[in-house]
Design a protein around this motif. Structure first.
Motif, PDB file in Angstrom:
ATOM      1  N   ARG A   1       1.005  -1.244  -0.021  1.00 61.43           N
ATOM      2  CA  ARG A   1      -0.040  -0.130  -0.122  1.00 61.43           C
ATOM      3  C   ARG A   1       0.928   1.308   0.059  1.00 61.43           C
ATOM      4  O   ARG A   1       0.549   2.115  -0.854  1.00 61.43           O
ATOM      5  CB  ARG A   1      -0.661   0.011   1.351  1.00 61.43           C
ATOM      6  N   GLU A   2       2.118   1.098   0.776  1.00 56.53           N
ATOM      7  CA  GLU A   2       2.587   2.199   0.798  1.00 56.53           C
ATOM      8  C   GLU A   2       4.008   2.621   0.082  1.00 56.53           C
ATOM      9  O   GLU A   2       4.619   3.451  -0.045  1.00 56.53           O
ATOM     10  CB  GLU A   2       3.383   2.490   2.340  1.00 56.53           C
ATOM     11  N   ASN A   3       4.089   1.379  -0.933  1.00 54.95           N
ATOM     12  CA  ASN A   3       5.265   1.417  -1.807  1.00 54.95           C
ATOM     13  C   ASN A   3       6.684   1.817  -1.125  1.00 54.95           C
ATOM     14  O   ASN A   3       7.557   2.402  -1.723  1.00 54.95           O
ATOM     15  CB  ASN A   3       4.994   2.469  -2.943  1.00 54.95           C
ATOM     16  N   THR A   4       6.671   0.828  -0.196  1.00 55.12           N
ATOM     17  CA  THR A   4       7.788   0.901   0.471  1.00 55.12           C
ATOM     18  C   THR A   4       8.783  -0.477   0.598  1.00 55.12           C
ATOM     19  O   THR A   4       8.246  -1.534   0.366  1.00 55.12           O
ATOM     20  CB  THR A   4       7.666   1.226   2.017  1.00 55.12           C
ATOM     21  N   PHE A   5      10.082  -0.333   0.743  1.00 53.94           N
ATOM     22  CA  PHE A   5      10.713  -1.596   1.094  1.00 53.94           C
ATOM     23  C   PHE A   5      10.818  -2.222   2.478  1.00 53.94           C
ATOM     24  O   PHE A   5      10.559  -1.674   3.308  1.00 53.94           O
ATOM     25  CB  PHE A   5      12.241  -1.254   0.744  1.00 53.94           C
ATOM     26  N   PRO A   6      10.742  -3.543   2.420  1.00 52.51           N
ATOM     27  CA  PRO A   6      10.266  -4.094   3.874  1.00 52.51           C
ATOM     28  C   PRO A   6      11.571  -4.317   4.619  1.00 52.51           C
ATOM     29  O   PRO A   6      12.166  -5.742   4.765  1.00 52.51           O
ATOM     30  CB  PRO A   6       9.677  -5.680   3.344  1.00 52.51           C
ATOM     31  N   GLU A   7      12.177  -3.221   5.143  1.00 48.98           N
ATOM     32  CA  GLU A   7      13.348  -3.220   6.057  1.00 48.98           C
ATOM     33  C   GLU A   7      13.248  -4.179   7.167  1.00 48.98           C
ATOM     34  O   GLU A   7      14.356  -4.675   7.576  1.00 48.98           O
ATOM     35  CB  GLU A   7      13.556  -1.709   6.587  1.00 48.98           C
TER      36      GLU A   7
END
Length: 385
Positions: A26-32
């Motif tokens: 949803r947030e278009n982020t990398f799964p750190e």
């Protein structure tokens, strides 16, 4: 002894990754956090031999793990795939007594994240050619200038494995495979806004004179198809681990379809949808399609591990397995969405995300055209003229 994937991907870790997957999509982020937990669990070095500090797993076992990881988060599995490709190539080298990639194994144990910098816009030669300039520096080192696309792990990689074309050396042209560090000579674009597989953050990477030290220049080979272990290593590990990710997507879609059929009730009959003949046929069709792939992947990965000799058939066997996996996965997800009904159309539904994620499979090498071309050449010989 039977391999237990929960030793490397325990249920609680998998569940945490599954809970975070829709947020990153949803947030278009990398799964750190996914990467941090997988690194802490030793997952980045599963293919590194035990004598170098890794888990010493086989490619067959890594393929099982990647299928399992993809059931929780396809995008996390696909991103990690690119790191595992390089450690897998290093394993192919060491298994065959070929030196040169020990630094990849040691780096993976130390916590380095290796990214895959091969894809280039418009370059349908893929492994066999490059538009990136590779310029010798006179001491065995090379500088690279060019643009790579679909660079998964873009926000976090520490080493980028790439190729470029050396056209200036007297014995050229030569295709050069090497590894560079993340420096000011590397620019990562913030351009990853896609339909699916959003958490991979496979952004465009621009390289302007980035230098690979001599000890990190792995291969100089003639452009085009060849028998060099770098070509076989990349192609075999890349295709089989890709097939594993999309097979894991199919497994998750099948499980969700079964869950839905068991808990939904027909207003017309008063029975669970699991008793509806059409739903039963659809789920059976999904299962029949899915069940063929895990043993195919396992058998071919075992052949890589055991150094089986398939000769010229290797490329059609590998590209065919990847092609079947992604087409099967798309079919299974389609069927799962139809089984779940209109609720799957909402973006909050996991099947909606799987429906978008699975589409990425067709864009990875080998594409359907090259897979069919390899099969035709194997059976009919090369095109004449």
């Amino acid at each position: 002894m039977t391999f237990d994937p929960t030793l490397f991907l325990p249920d609680d870790l998998l569940e945490r990754i599954r809970e975070r997957a829709p947020i990153h999509d949803r947030e278009n982020t990398f799964p750190e956090q996914d990467l941090a937990e997988l690194r802490a669990a030793g997952y980045l070095s599963i293919l590194v031999p035990t004598e170098r500090g890794g888990a010493g797993l086989s490619l067959e076992q890594a393929a099982i793990l990647q299928q399992r990881l993809a059931t929780a988060s396809p995008a996390t599995a696909l991103a990690i795939n690119m790191h595992l490709v390089w450690t897998g190539v290093a394993k192919v080298f060491s298994d065959r007594g070929v030196p040169g990639l020990e630094f990849v194994q040691d780096g993976a144990v130390a916590g380095d994240v290796f990214a895959f910098g091969i894809s280039e816009a418009g370059n349908d030669l893929v492994l066999f050619g490059s538009d990136t300039e590779a310029t010798p520096q006179g001491d065995g080192a090379y500088s690279f200038t060019g643009t790579k696309i679909f660079t998964s792990l873009a926000p976090v990689w520490t080493k980028l494995g790439l190729h470029g074309l050396d056209t200036t050396s007297p014995d050229g042209p030569k295709l050069v495979f090497a590894f560079i560090d993340r420096t000011d000579a590397v620019t990562t674009s913030d351009d990853w806004d896609t339909l699916g597989m959003r958490a991979t953050q496979s952004r465009t990477t621009r390289i302007d004179g980035a230098v690979a030290a001599a000890e990190h220049v792995v291969r100089r080979i003639d452009p085009g198809p060849g028998a060099d272990p770098i070509i076989f290593g990349i192609f075999s590990v890349f295709e089989l681990l890709l097939a594993s990710v999309y097979t894991g997507v199919a497994r998750r879609a099948l499980d969700l379809a079964v869950q839905t059929a068991q808990k939904r009730t027909s207003k017309k009959t008063g029975l669970a949808y699991s008793q509806d003949p059409d739903i039963r046929w659809r789920i059976a069709d999904m299962s029949l399609a899915y069940e063929a792939l895990p043993p195919q992947i396992a058998a071919l990965a075992r052949d890589v591990d055991e150094q089986a000799d398939h000769g010229a058939l290797w490329f059609t066997l590998l590209s065919g397995t990847k092609h079947r996996a992604v087409t099967m996965a798309k079919h299974v997800v389609d069927q799962a969405v139809l089984t779940a009904g209109g609720g799957a159309y909402f973006s909050s539904n996991e099947l909606s995300r799987l429906y978008r994620d699975v589409l990425a499979g067709m864009f990875h090498p080998s594409d359907p055209e090259s897979a069919h071309s390899a099969a035709a050449s194997a059976l009919l010989g090369p095109l004449q003229g």
